[in-house]
Design a protein around this motif. Structure first.
Motif, short mmCIF file in Angstrom:
data_model
loop_
_atom_site.label_atom_id
_atom_site.label_comp_id
_atom_site.label_asym_id
_atom_site.label_seq_id
_atom_site.Cartn_x
_atom_site.Cartn_y
_atom_site.Cartn_z
N ASN A 1 10.34 -4.34 50.50
CA ASN A 1 10.72 -6.13 50.39
C ASN A 1 9.34 -6.72 50.67
O ASN A 1 9.25 -7.86 51.30
N LYS A 2 8.11 -6.36 50.07
CA LYS A 2 7.18 -7.18 50.25
C LYS A 2 6.54 -7.75 48.90
O LYS A 2 5.40 -7.72 48.45
N LEU A 3 7.46 -8.44 48.07
CA LEU A 3 7.14 -9.07 47.01
C LEU A 3 6.17 -10.35 47.09
O LEU A 3 6.56 -10.96 48.33
N THR A 4 5.43 -10.59 46.13
CA THR A 4 4.62 -11.66 46.18
C THR A 4 5.02 -12.60 44.93
O THR A 4 5.82 -11.89 44.13
N HIS A 5 4.63 -13.58 44.81
CA HIS A 5 4.85 -14.63 43.82
C HIS A 5 4.20 -14.36 42.49
O HIS A 5 4.65 -14.88 41.34
N ALA A 6 3.18 -13.65 42.57
CA ALA A 6 2.22 -13.44 41.12
C ALA A 6 1.67 -12.12 41.10
O ALA A 6 0.97 -11.58 41.96
N TYR A 7 1.77 -11.58 39.93
CA TYR A 7 1.04 -10.15 39.86
C TYR A 7 0.30 -9.93 38.47
O TYR A 7 0.73 -10.94 37.28
N LEU A 8 -0.71 -9.48 38.36
CA LEU A 8 -1.63 -9.47 37.05
C LEU A 8 -1.78 -7.94 37.03
O LEU A 8 -2.26 -7.18 37.63
N PHE A 9 -1.48 -7.67 35.50
CA PHE A 9 -1.35 -6.29 35.09
C PHE A 9 -2.66 -6.27 34.06
O PHE A 9 -2.54 -7.05 32.94
N VAL A 10 -3.71 -5.64 34.46
CA VAL A 10 -4.82 -5.38 33.33
C VAL A 10 -5.01 -3.94 33.08
O VAL A 10 -5.10 -2.98 33.74
N GLY A 11 -5.55 -3.96 31.67
CA GLY A 11 -5.65 -2.59 31.05
C GLY A 11 -5.65 -2.47 29.72
O GLY A 11 -5.32 -3.56 28.95
N PRO A 12 -6.25 -1.44 29.04
CA PRO A 12 -6.14 -1.16 27.34
C PRO A 12 -4.83 -1.37 27.16
O PRO A 12 -3.69 -1.22 27.70
N ARG A 13 -4.67 -1.68 25.47
CA ARG A 13 -3.42 -1.69 25.09
C ARG A 13 -2.76 -0.38 24.96
O ARG A 13 -3.44 0.79 24.86
N GLY A 14 -1.63 -0.68 24.78
CA GLY A 14 -0.59 0.75 24.88
C GLY A 14 -0.63 1.56 26.10
O GLY A 14 -0.17 2.68 26.01
N THR A 15 -0.82 1.21 27.31
CA THR A 15 -0.89 1.79 28.46
C THR A 15 0.25 1.61 29.58
O THR A 15 0.33 2.20 30.64
N GLY A 16 1.19 0.55 28.90
CA GLY A 16 2.30 0.39 29.89
C GLY A 16 2.52 -0.71 30.29
O GLY A 16 3.52 -1.19 31.36
N LYS A 17 1.56 -1.80 30.42
CA LYS A 17 1.47 -2.98 31.02
C LYS A 17 2.79 -3.71 30.98
O LYS A 17 3.72 -4.14 32.05
N THR A 18 3.37 -4.18 29.56
CA THR A 18 4.60 -4.80 29.61
C THR A 18 5.74 -4.03 29.79
O THR A 18 6.77 -4.65 30.64
N SER A 19 5.90 -2.67 29.39
CA SER A 19 6.95 -1.69 29.75
C SER A 19 7.05 -1.91 31.28
O SER A 19 8.30 -1.91 31.78
#
Length: 547
Positions: free
Chosen positions: A35-53
């Motif tokens: 239960n250590k949620l923060t208010h904002a996350y940034l997912f960085v990486g090439p296309r097709g590597t699972g960021k949106t999923s």
């Protein structure tokens, strides 16, 4: 039932379904468990590597009513509504098409409202780097003081376009390209589920072609399955990707070594007619030669490297690597490829010529007592004088470079340096003259460190490059003159010497010492005199052969 694309059908629904991002997955599972949620996350990486999923899975798991060990239960109303994309508290937004201030202001107007059915209202903003400056400024205020029930998950392929003020307010996760073995494993599973027949070699090529993107690999498999009707062969993968196989490359290289240009250019024309991409062809050649070079070094077993030599193989790889990059901005890629093949053929032909000289002929006997003479035993024995080839003395060139260094740094200015840098870039794009190709290749290993109105300083870390440029100084200066419309005096130094000399001249300039211009005419005349009386190695060989 309507057909569903394979990448959508096999999109991961839980963290356990995710391939190739173990570090990210484990971290997010721990965040939920503890239960250590923060208010904002940034997912960085090439296309097709699972960021949106993973963003969708993370959002679902955060709101799950009965999470177990950081995993969603997949049974509660929240999980069911998420899987059918009916949860109104998870809002997915594409910043590429909603990139203005108005869209972000709309988010700000709604974040004060409590979630409808879930614990958190979660905004997933994909391709966030596409937001305008105004939109980023509007988002910044929201990220500074968000309500407790709001979580932002931002995803991007280009983090350098995101303002640091935004990045510093997010917890960042870097998504790595997925390894070939992992992609291959997932493709095997999909093929088994879909009853697709495919061999291991084809799977490996698909995984390599996807460049670390699992979605690209699955989409490619889907396309191949439609083309081959469930029975995919290696040739199908090559055909659909515009690639050529290793046997074809080896045969082509052998024809180049044998100077069989008729066969070489016939094959190039057939590639053109088949719609092959010449950038991909260069990449195939590089991959093939790299694999053969490693095989030669480890096992001493490579026909092509044995044929053209280890050093020439490396040289060809470097030439093809540069040309493949140049092709990306070239209007006519085939012309560039044709010229490159001619250049490489000449390089390979020269190697064969010098390896099969009269020195190795059984009809030649070299006397040990007098190394200046070679006795040629033929039908009519005769003795000819052969000068011993000595290492070239570059002392005069070094003196000239010291003079030009002094004269250039004495009046150096930043504008000239920029002008010369642009000129060299233009020179690298000029393939109209085959003689310039060697200069272009040599300049790839140099950098411009200073310039004046009539002088330019190059530096390199290689003695061989330095001496090659000394030998081609006249051609280099002519090339620069044709681009600039004026004569410039070229100075070439080793990096180590430049660093020492630079400190000395910087101190002189700081102390306002006068730097006198030194005349170089005497040194130039000595160099010209030296070069005029010098014979090439090829001339020596012709004399030995009696021609």
């Amino acid at each position: 039932m309507k057909y569903q694309a394979l990448y959508r059908k096999y999109r991961p629904k839980t963290f356990d379904d995710v391939y190739g991002q173990q570090i990210v997955v484990q971290t997010l599972k721990n965040v939920i468990k503890n239960n250590k949620l923060t208010h904002a996350y940034l997912f960085v990486g090439p296309r097709g590597t699972g960021k949106t999923s993973i963003a969708k899975i993370f959002a679902k798991t955060i709101n799950c009513l009965h999470p177990e060990d950081g995993l969603s239960c997949e049974k509660c109303d929240i999980c069911i509504s998420n899987n059918s994309n009916e949860n109104v508290d998870i809002i997915e937004m594409d910043a590429a098409s909603n990139n203005g201030v108005d869209e972000i202001r709309e988010i700000r107007n709604h974040i004060a409202l409590l979630p409808t059915v879930s614990k958190y209202k979660i905004y997933i903003i994909d391709e966030v780097h596409m937001l305008t400056t105004g939109a980023f400024n509007a988002l910044l205020k929201t990220l500074e003081e968000p309500p407790e029930h709001i979580i932002f998950i931002l995803a991007t392929t280009e983090p350098h376009k995101i303002p640091l003020t935004i990045m510093s307010r997010c917890q960042s996760f870097e998504f790595k390209p997925i390894p070939v073995a992992t992609i291959k494993e997932r493709l095997k599973y999909i093929c088994a589920q879909e009853n697709i027949n495919i061999d291991d070699k084809s799977l490996n090529l698909i995984a390599e072609e996807s460049n670390g993107g699992l979605r690209d690999a699955v989409s490619m498999l889907d396309q191949l399955n439609a083309y081959a009707d469930g029975n995919i062969k290696y040739e199908d993968v090559l055909l659909l990707n515009g690639r050529i196989n290793d046997d074809e490359i080896e045969k082509f290289m052998t024809e180049m070594v044998n100077d069989d240009l008729n066969s070489v250019f016939t094959k190039i024309e057939s590639w053109q007619e088949e719609g092959k991409n010449f950038i991909y062809i260069c990449e195939d050649f590089i991959r093939f030669l790299r694999n053969e070079l490693i095989k030669f070094k480890l096992e001493n077993n490579s026909n092509i490297v044995s044929l053209i030599g280890e050093n020439k193989t490396i040289e060809v790889i470097m030439i093809l690597n540069k040309i493949s990059n140049d092709m990306k901005i070239s209007k006519d890629k085939k012309v560039l490829f044709d010229v490159t093949i001619i250049n490489i053929t000449n390089i390979l032909k020269n190697k064969q010529m010098f390896e099969n000289t009269a020195y190795e002929s059984k009809n030649i006997k070299i006397e040990n007592k007098t190394p200046e003479k070679v006795e040629i035993k033929e039908e009519k024995p005769q003795t000819v004088e052969v000068p011993i080839k000595e290492t070239k003395d570059y002392t005069l060139y070094d003196e000239l470079m010291n003079i030009r260094l002094n004269n250039t740094l004495g009046i150096a200015d930043k504008t000239s340096k920029i002008e010369y840098e642009n000129a060299v870039e233009n020179l690298k794009n000029d393939i109209s003259d085959l003689n310039k190709l060697k200069i272009i290749n040599l300049l790839d290993d140099t950098k411009i460190t200073a310039g004046s109105k009539d002088g330019i300083i190059f530096t390199t870390d290689s003695d061989n490059i330095l001496h090659d440029l000394y030998d081609n100084m006249e051609l280099l200066e002519e090339s620069m003159e044709s681009l600039l419309g004026k004569k410039v005096k070229v100075c070439i130094l080793l990096d180590e010497l430049w660093n020492k000399k630079r400190i000395i001249y910087v101190e002189k300039i700081k102390n306002k010492e006068k730097i006198d211009i030194i005349d170089e005419e005497d040194i130039l005349n000595k160099i010209k005199s030296l070069n005029t009386g010098e014979k090439s190695e090829f001339d020596d060989l012709l004399e030995i052969g009696g021609e």
